[in-house]
Design a protein around this motif. Structure first.
Motif, PDB file in Angstrom:
ATOM      1  N   LEU A 165      -0.724   0.446  -8.062  1.00  0.00           N
ATOM      2  CA  LEU A 165      -1.348  -0.177  -6.710  1.00  0.00           C
ATOM      3  C   LEU A 165      -2.830   0.335  -5.146  1.00  0.00           C
ATOM      4  O   LEU A 165      -2.924   0.817  -6.037  1.00  0.00           O
ATOM      5  CB  LEU A 165       0.326   0.079  -5.903  1.00  0.00           C
ATOM      6  CG  LEU A 165       1.483  -0.210  -6.297  1.00  0.00           C
ATOM      7  CD1 LEU A 165       2.253   1.606  -5.618  1.00  0.00           C
ATOM      8  CD2 LEU A 165       2.170  -1.448  -6.230  1.00  0.00           C
ATOM      9  N   ASP A 166      -2.779  -0.755  -5.114  1.00  0.00           N
ATOM     10  CA  ASP A 166      -3.607   0.055  -3.077  1.00  0.00           C
ATOM     11  C   ASP A 166      -2.682   1.403  -3.529  1.00  0.00           C
ATOM     12  O   ASP A 166      -1.551   1.141  -2.928  1.00  0.00           O
ATOM     13  CB  ASP A 166      -3.935  -1.362  -2.235  1.00  0.00           C
ATOM     14  CG  ASP A 166      -4.953  -1.665  -2.543  1.00  0.00           C
ATOM     15  OD1 ASP A 166      -5.232  -1.631  -3.972  1.00  0.00           O
ATOM     16  OD2 ASP A 166      -5.907  -2.575  -1.930  1.00  0.00           O
ATOM     17  N   MET A 167      -3.551   2.053  -2.596  1.00  0.00           N
ATOM     18  CA  MET A 167      -2.715   3.539  -1.985  1.00  0.00           C
ATOM     19  C   MET A 167      -3.985   4.295  -1.826  1.00  0.00           C
ATOM     20  O   MET A 167      -4.962   4.037  -2.364  1.00  0.00           O
ATOM     21  CB  MET A 167      -2.681   4.491  -4.137  1.00  0.00           C
ATOM     22  CG  MET A 167      -1.266   3.672  -4.418  1.00  0.00           C
ATOM     23  SD  MET A 167      -1.032   5.374  -5.503  1.00  0.00           S
ATOM     24  CE  MET A 167      -1.588   4.247  -7.037  1.00  0.00           C
ATOM     25  N   GLY A 168      -4.020   5.036  -0.991  1.00  0.00           N
ATOM     26  CA  GLY A 168      -4.262   6.022  -0.057  1.00  0.00           C
ATOM     27  C   GLY A 168      -3.889   8.045  -0.131  1.00  0.00           C
ATOM     28  O   GLY A 168      -2.515   7.484   0.849  1.00  0.00           O
ATOM     29  N   ILE A 215       0.649  -1.011  -0.179  1.00  0.00           N
ATOM     30  CA  ILE A 215       0.293  -0.388   0.067  1.00  0.00           C
ATOM     31  C   ILE A 215       0.997   1.070   0.319  1.00  0.00           C
ATOM     32  O   ILE A 215       1.805   1.380   0.799  1.00  0.00           O
ATOM     33  CB  ILE A 215      -1.075   0.137   1.255  1.00  0.00           C
ATOM     34  CG1 ILE A 215      -1.695  -1.046   0.990  1.00  0.00           C
ATOM     35  CG2 ILE A 215      -2.091   0.940   1.154  1.00  0.00           C
ATOM     36  CD1 ILE A 215      -2.394  -1.679   2.228  1.00  0.00           C
TER      37      ILE A 215
END
Lengths: 220, 364
Positions: free
Chosen positions: A62-65, A45
């Motif tokens: 990608l998993d992103m926040g 992440i």
């Protein structure tokens, strides 16, 4: 050098939206390649910073926040505590890191299992005469298990940057503590330089003020 | 389950645990008793209370835990919530569920540690950047603090929006019997098919509310507006006491409503026809039921522990159909029921409501 370039699986097709000669574009490519090589792209992440590098959301698979300004390591801490099996990376510029430096120091001191990719493109501005050595500051915290400063000046330096990033991620996977890679990155637009001049400056005066190499003795 | 004596702070902490909340983020060195209680309890259930460098960082961690799909909480006071406003805007923009509790105290600035309701506008008006709302729940007892904490987590997940619990320093320390429900099973928690980091085979997810093109951001905002409309339609909550025959109705929330109820009972013993109307959701404010009430009751007295904040919403709701007076006590001052009764009685007689009641009574 004659090998055909192979796009890492987690780098989406299409050009990156950065200015010509921008360090972020190189760092994105490097990050994507290392995550693919370590087969971490499906279990990582990324918490991108609030500056230009927010564009990572559209270009990295990608998993992103997205974190508020200065809060990338705080957001990353929340993510990692809930998902300890994931590899969590915070991606910050030096100005943004300063905005949340109190929490960054606590995260490094506590040995939170995070990797900070610090893209330092401060440049020759008014504060440059005495640059704050953020990398060494965090490297001095008790829970920092790996810290190295790298540059992107030439393919050899970039390869070394990739190795440092891979090592930082291994440290995180081993649960050894906080890890940090500081990249001296060119920003031709803000520095009012040509891409070549900016690259040379990041590897020259910048690297003399902020010397490359390991920032702490605490290697795993 | 049997009732136990506990403070409002403990009730909030215990209810959060039963709602499946395993993570609490709070400023390091914070004095608040709810966080202290949670620190000990969370370690027993495999969760953690994480101290943060400051309230902004606590909010950052809350955002991270919410992104990971966990039920998470932050507990602070008005000063902490002031620092967290950017984060609340972030949660709303990214549509992340989270719960923040404010045991509010006297302000502005450092103020004092006494109970106050002067964070009403901060809580109900947003405070962070952009068009957004947090749901705001205002308990008036330790039992309701527990009940509304459970409800807060459910609402946050249902609407993917931050929920504030606006209590005060009085409720934090007030000790009352509380009955708690059994803890929710992890399997009973709602699935979060948008959260980060769970599942290798699905497409990657990016939680961001950065829409550089105006049309895209406008669409995102309209989506939020539709959500807020649905919340306003479905989730307003309020309570009315003794309003059936009332000539004057006191409007109050939280601790002030509790005090006002005591005052209303006192003046009723003296034959004054006075009722109490209490919003439980401060946002959405139950405007429509209050407007309907104001068609029958033409005199409202707002009692609040601030210099006059909710009174704005009351005036907007009744749209001039009733006179709206204010008895506000700012700065950590807590009115006694007798003081509130005196204000009620004064207004009641000033408006000649006693005479009207007698005349009607005499006509029977």
């Amino acid at each position: 050098m004659n090998q055909p370039s192979i796009r890492p699986s987690c780098l989406k097709p299409g050009p990156l939206p950065y200015c010509t000669g921008c360090g972020h574009a190189i760092v994105h490519g490097l990050l994507a390649r290392i995550l693919a090589e370590l087969e971490l792209d499906r279990r990582s992440i990324l918490v991108p910073s609030s500056g230009c590098a927010q564009a990572a959301c559209e270009h990295l698979d990608l998993d992103m926040g997205q974190a508020p300004r200065g809060q990338a390591l705080a957001v990353a801490t929340g993510l990692k505590r809930v998902l300890p099996q994931q590899v969590v990376l915070a991606y910050q510029g030096e100005g943004e890191l300063i905005a949340g430096l109190d929490q960054a120091l606590l995260a490094a001191q506590a040995g939170e299992g995070l990797t900070l990719l610090l893209v330092n493109n401060q440049g020759p501005d008014a504060a440059w005469s005495a640059p704050l050595d953020l990398g060494r500051l965090l490297a001095g915290a008790a829970g920092c298990a790996f810290a190295e400063r790298v540059a992107l000046t030439d393919p050899e330096q970039a390869a070394r940057a990739g190795q440092a990033l891979a090592q930082a991620l291994r440290v995180q996977m081993q649960g050894a503590g906080f890890s940090l890679v500081e990249v001296l990155a060119p920003c031709p637009e803000r520095w009012h330089m040509s891409p070549a001049e900016a690259l040379a400056w990041s590897g020259g005066p910048m690297a003399r003020a902020l010397p490359l190499g390991p920032l702490s003795e605490a290697r795993p | 389950m049997s009732r136990q004596l506990m403070s409002g702070g403990q009730a909030l902490a215990e209810a959060a645990l039963r709602a499946g909340c395993c993570y609490c983020f709070a400023e390091a060195g914070s004095l608040n008793p709810a966080a202290a209680h949670l620190a000990a309890r969370l370690s027993q259930v495999g969760g953690a209370l994480l101290p943060a460098a400051n309230a902004q960082a606590a909010m950052g961690m809350l955002i991270g835990a919410a992104m990971a799909g966990a039920r998470a909480l932050t507990i602070s006071d008005g000063a902490g919530l002031s620092q967290m406003q950017q984060g609340l805007s972030w949660l709303a923009g990214l549509e992340l569920p989270a719960v923040a509790a404010n045991f509010s105290r006297g302000g502005p600035g450092p103020g004092n540690l006494h109970p106050a309701q002067s964070d009403y506008l901060q809580a109900t008006r947003g405070g962070g950047q952009g068009d957004y709302h947090s749901l705001v729940l205002a308990p008036w007892s330790c039992q309701e603090t527990a009940d509304l904490t459970l409800k807060a987590f459910a609402l946050a997940d249902a609407y993917r929006n931050p929920v504030l619990i606006l209590a005060d320093a009085l409720l934090a320390r007030l000790v009352e019997p509380v009955q708690l429900p059994p803890a929710l099973e992890p399997a009973a928690l709602p699935a979060k098919d948008w959260a980060l980091g769970q599942g290798l085979e699905r497409p990657r997810r990016c939680l961001a509310s950065r829409h550089l093109r105006p049309k895209l951001l406008e669409n995102h905002n309209y989506k939020l507006v539709r959500k807020y409309d649905a919340i306003t339609r479905d989730q307003t909550a309020w309570q009315a006491h003794f309003v059936e025959d009332a000539r004057l109705v006191v409007v109050a929330f939280g601790s002030a409503a509790r005090i006002a109820l005591g005052a209303v009972k006192r003046v009723r013993q003296r034959g004054l026809k006075v009722g109490l109307w209490r919003p439980i959701t401060l946002w959405p404010f139950p405007s429509q039921p209050l407007q309907e009430l104001s068609r029958v009751v033409r005199h409202l007295l707002v009692v609040e522990m601030n210099a006059g904040q909710m009174v704005q919403d009351v005036r907007l709701a009744v749209q001039g159909q009733a006179t709206v007076e204010l008895y506000g006590r700012p700065g950590g001052a807590v009115p006694t029921p007798d003081q509130a009764a005196h204000e009620i009685s004064h207004l009641y007689h000033q408006a000649h409501l006693q005479r009207a009641v007698r005349r009607r009574g005499g006509g029977v």
